[in-house]
Every structure is written in C-alpha cells, then in structure tokens.
Write an enzyme that holds these catalytic residues in place. Structure first.
Site, PDB file in Angstrom:
ATOM      1  N   GLU A 186       1.108  -1.469  -0.147  1.00  8.92           N
ATOM      2  CA  GLU A 186       0.147   0.109   0.104  1.00  8.92           C
ATOM      3  C   GLU A 186       0.851   1.168  -0.296  1.00  8.92           C
ATOM      4  OE1 GLU A 186      -2.627  -0.022   3.091  1.00  8.92           O
ATOM      5  OE2 GLU A 186      -4.338  -1.661   2.131  1.00  8.92           O
ATOM      6  N   LYS A 236     -15.913  -1.879   3.752  1.00 10.88           N
ATOM      7  CA  LYS A 236     -15.008  -1.899   2.941  1.00 10.88           C
ATOM      8  C   LYS A 236     -16.557  -2.356   2.266  1.00 10.88           C
ATOM      9  CE  LYS A 236     -10.508  -3.976   4.598  1.00 10.88           C
ATOM     10  NZ  LYS A 236      -9.815  -4.731   5.310  1.00 10.88           N
TER      11      LYS A 236
HETATM   12  C1  2PG Z   1      -7.240  -3.489   6.004  1.00  7.59           C
HETATM   13  C2  2PG Z   1      -6.784  -3.764   4.441  1.00  7.59           C
HETATM   14  C3  2PG Z   1      -6.254  -2.813   4.371  1.00  7.59           C
HETATM   15  P1  2PG Z   1      -7.188  -5.441   3.276  1.00  7.59           P
HETATM   16  O1  2PG Z   1      -6.840  -5.014   7.065  1.00  7.59           O
HETATM   17  O2  2PG Z   1      -7.657  -3.012   6.679  1.00  7.59           O
HETATM   18  O3  2PG Z   1      -5.297  -2.310   4.886  1.00  7.59           O
HETATM   19  O4  2PG Z   1      -5.999  -4.752   4.488  1.00  7.59           O
HETATM   20  O5  2PG Z   1      -7.467  -5.685   1.898  1.00  7.59           O
HETATM   21  O6  2PG Z   1      -5.738  -6.767   2.343  1.00  7.59           O
HETATM   22  O7  2PG Z   1      -7.628  -6.692   3.907  1.00  7.59           O
HETATM   23 MG    MG Z   2      -7.352  -3.952   8.614  1.00  5.20          MG
END
Ligand code: 2PG
Ligand code: MG
Length: 425
Positions: free
Chosen positions: A203, A335
C-alpha cells in the site's frame, strides 16, 4: 430512465492482478463504472471473490466472473432504473443465491453494484458524493495514512499490518494531507539514515525493515517528532494489528519476536502499547475468531481509544448489531467488497451509527485508480477514511480526490477532524 447496456471487462489492480470492471450505460447516454478491489488479509466471512483457478495469472483470472455478468447479470438488469439501487442490489443477491456470494462472485457483484450507483449519479448529473448526500450537510473524512506496511502486505516482514498516522491537529483534509506527507517523508529519511530503506510495501508504506514490532512504533513516533509535530495532539498513531493473520483459536504467534501469546497476553501487550505510544485507533487487535478477547480488549481500551472491527465485522449490519450487544469494538471498517453490494455496505454503516460506533470507509490492499470510496466516505458522511500510504498512484488518486472534494463541499460543513474518532481520546 433505464439501464440500456452492461459491459464487463478484466482490468488489472495495483498488485498487477486481474480484477473486474463493469460499465453501466443508461438510455440517456450517461454511464457509470465500478471496479472490484481485492484484499490480502481477508475476513473468512467476506463476500467470496470468484477466481478461475488454473495456471493463468496464479489462478487469479476473473473470466468466470465476467461470464456471469454477461450471461446472467446483464440480462436481468437491462431495462431497470439505475436509481433504484435497493431493488437492483436485492436482485443481484437473489441471482447469486448463495450466502457468501460465491456463485457469481462478490467481485462481480460489487463492481456491478458500484457501476449502477455511478450510473444513477451520472444520470442525475451530480458528482457521486453529492448524489449520496441528498442535500444533507457532509464533511470530508479524517484520514488514516499508512507510514509502514507490514503483515500480509509486506511478506510478513513484521507481524503488525498497518502503522498509520492520523493528523489529529488538522483543521482541513488538505492540511491532514500536508501533515501526513511530512511524517511519511521523515520516516523515509530515518530509514535511509539507518541503511534500512528498502522500498515500499503493497500500500506504499515504507518496507518494514525492523527487528521488533515495537521498533516500528518507536520509528513512527520519531518520524512524527522529526516532522515537527507534537505526538498525540497534532499527529497520533493508528494501528491495524490484523491479528487474524497470525492468530487462531486464541493463540497468537509473533514471528518477529519468536513468541507465542495467548489472548490475554496479546491484550496486555497491546494495552501496554496504548500506554506508551500516542495511539488513538487500533484495528483487529485480536483475531476474528476471538470474540471473548475482542470484548475484553474493548472493555479495557474503548474508554479512550477507537477499537476498529474489520475481519471480525466484515461490513455486515447483522454482525455489527451482535458485536454492539456483546460489547466488542466501537468502530466499523467499511469495505464495500466485503459486503458485496452498495446497499449492504450502507446498511452496515447505518447499523454502526445506530450502535454509536464510529465508521471508517476503507480501500483494499489490492486497489486501482478508482476513487469511489472517497465519494462514499464523504457523501455518506462516514467521518473517517483509510486508503493506505502516501505513495503509489492508486493511493494518491484517492487522497487527491479528497482535496478536490474539499473545495466543493459547502461551508461550514468542511472537515470531520478528530471529533470523528470513536473512543474519545
Ligand atoms: C485492511 C486492509 C487495508 P486488505 O486489513 O484493513 O489495509 O487490507 O485489503 O489486505 O484486507
Ligand atoms: Mg484491516
């Protein structure tokens, strides 16, 4: 106005992996585009991505997901009204027919659902954030900016996944960016002086060349000071422990320290960090399967710190309500691709608000130039946003979009600032 066409294509994410893009065309010529991001550290209850398997691109190709959109989703959606997001999402869920969206794929569904949302905004001739705000006052979100990447985003070089900063003293989104930029730069300089500068993680955070997890915290604190800020009141620390990645069944294995901790011991370790460092937010402190640990940690910490649920809550309204009843976490990481549709994402955000939780809209570690989440965070007035670090264009595109939006959000709404943090430190 009706949906006239749906086109799906394979594009590539920030890790160079295939992902799904959907374009929805309305009868009036307006279009909307949605892209599925992809996580590396995933909750087991997330909507499942449909990948092809087999030898091509490490099994990550998305031809099956594209075929499902073409053969099943498109025929069902053409002729419907893009502004009726709720019924379109309900249709997508029914078409898929599985509880985890594994048949048509969470990636196919979220790309379609987001494309429909964009198409509705385009049809209304409004930028997405304004379409979502529906005339209500909104504020630019308080950003969490990664400085060191770790965990699954850095070959598990360190156990903790995200070492981030929050510009608690910033009075605008643009100022939060300036302050984060100075800390990011100072951290890079510190690493270079130690001969430990080794590029960046997934990231964009500096590669975590540390001997202990706490060394990353010490260096982050030093970077805040070197950048000229008072730790805590001007720039504070946020962590994503992402403990599901190194803990199962109440046992946690810190590879870097070569230690195995039980749930209580990890709790104690983290509580000690909360005392020693100016930490205002801590995500997934215990694993998704360690609810007792999450409740205990929340009880000990939530009076003064934001306790964020990501893997444990997976952007599910139902899971948020249950967690709130049981006293686990006080903030939801939002998300969209964990939920699989825009409507379910919004429902989780609403459930969090009703439970008195804070909310953070988040990108994924595998992301693209898509800036939709900045509009979601602003238009839904989520209060906070998490996008990754201060490098790499899939991250900077989102920060830059926030700066653009800040110029357009009417005063006096402005910027959410530190008041958006749950836990009230
Ligand atoms: C998280 C995300 C963003 P990933 O764990 O919060 O940092 O990571 O998209 O790999 O789940
Ligand atoms: Mg996370």
């Amino acid at each position: 106005m009706t949906i006239q066409s749906i086109e799906a294509r394979r594009i590539w994410d920030s890790r160079g992996r295939p992902t799904v893009e959907v374009e929805v065309g309305n009868a009036d010529g307006s279009i909307g585009r949605g892209i599925a991001p992809a996580g590396a550290s995933r909750g087991t209850r997330e909507a499942v991505e449909l990948r092809d398997g087999g030898p091509r691109f490490g099994g990550l190709d998305v031809q099956r997901a594209l075929r499902g959109i073409e053969l099943e989703i498109a025929p069902a959606l053409v002729g419907r009204d893009a502004s009726d997001q709720a019924s379109i999402d309900a249709l997508l869920i029914a078409l898929d027919g599985t509880p985890d969206k594994s048949r048509l794929g969470g990636n196919a569904l979220i790309a379609t659902s987001l494309a429909v949302l964009h198409a509705a905004a385009a049809q209304a001739r409004l930028p997405l954030w304004r379409y979502l705000a529906q005339g209500r006052p909104v504020q630019l979100p308080l950003p969490q900016v990664q400085v060191f990447g770790g965990g699954a985003h850095a070959g598990r070089r360190v156990d903790v996944q995200d070492f981030m900063v929050i510009a608690t003293g910033a009075r605008s989104f643009a100022q939060a960016m300036e302050m984060s930029a100075e800390v990011y730069r100072a951290a890079g300089a510190l690493m270079a002086e130690r001969g430990a500068l080794a590029g960046v993680a997934d990231e964009g955070g500096w590669w975590p060349a540390f001997a202990r997890n706490e060394d990353a915290l010490d260096t982050l604190l030093a970077a805040i000071e070197r950048a000229g800020y008072t730790p805590g009141s001007e720039v504070a620390i946020a962590l994503d422990i992402a403990a599901s990645e190194f803990g199962h069944g109440g046992r946690y294995r810190l590879a870097l320290e070569n230690e195995e901790l039980d749930s209580d011991a990890l709790c104690e370790r983290l509580l000690r960090w909360l005392e020693r460092y100016p930490i205002v937010s801590i995500e997934d402190p215990l694993a998704e399967d360690d609810e007792a640990g999450l409740i205990a940690f929340t009880r000990a910490a939530a009076g003064h710190v934001q306790v964020v649920g990501d893997d444990y809550l997976v952007t599910s309204a139902q899971r948020v309500r249950t967690a709130a009843e049981r006293g686990a976490c006080n903030c939801l990481l939002v998300k969209p691709n964990q939920a699989g549709t825009v409507s379910e994402t919004r429902a989780a955000l609403d459930a969090a608000r009703e439970s008195g939780y804070g909310t953070i809209v988040s990108a994924r570690s595998g992301d693209t130039e898509d800036v939709a989440i900045v509009h979601l965070a602003t238009g839904w007035n989520a209060g906070q946003i998490k996008v990754g670090s201060f490098a790499r264009s899939e991250r900077m595109a989102k920060w830059n979009e926030g700066i653009r939006l800040e110029g357009r959000v009417p005063a006096p709404a402005g910027f959410a600032g530190r008041a958006a943090l749950a836990g009230g430190r």
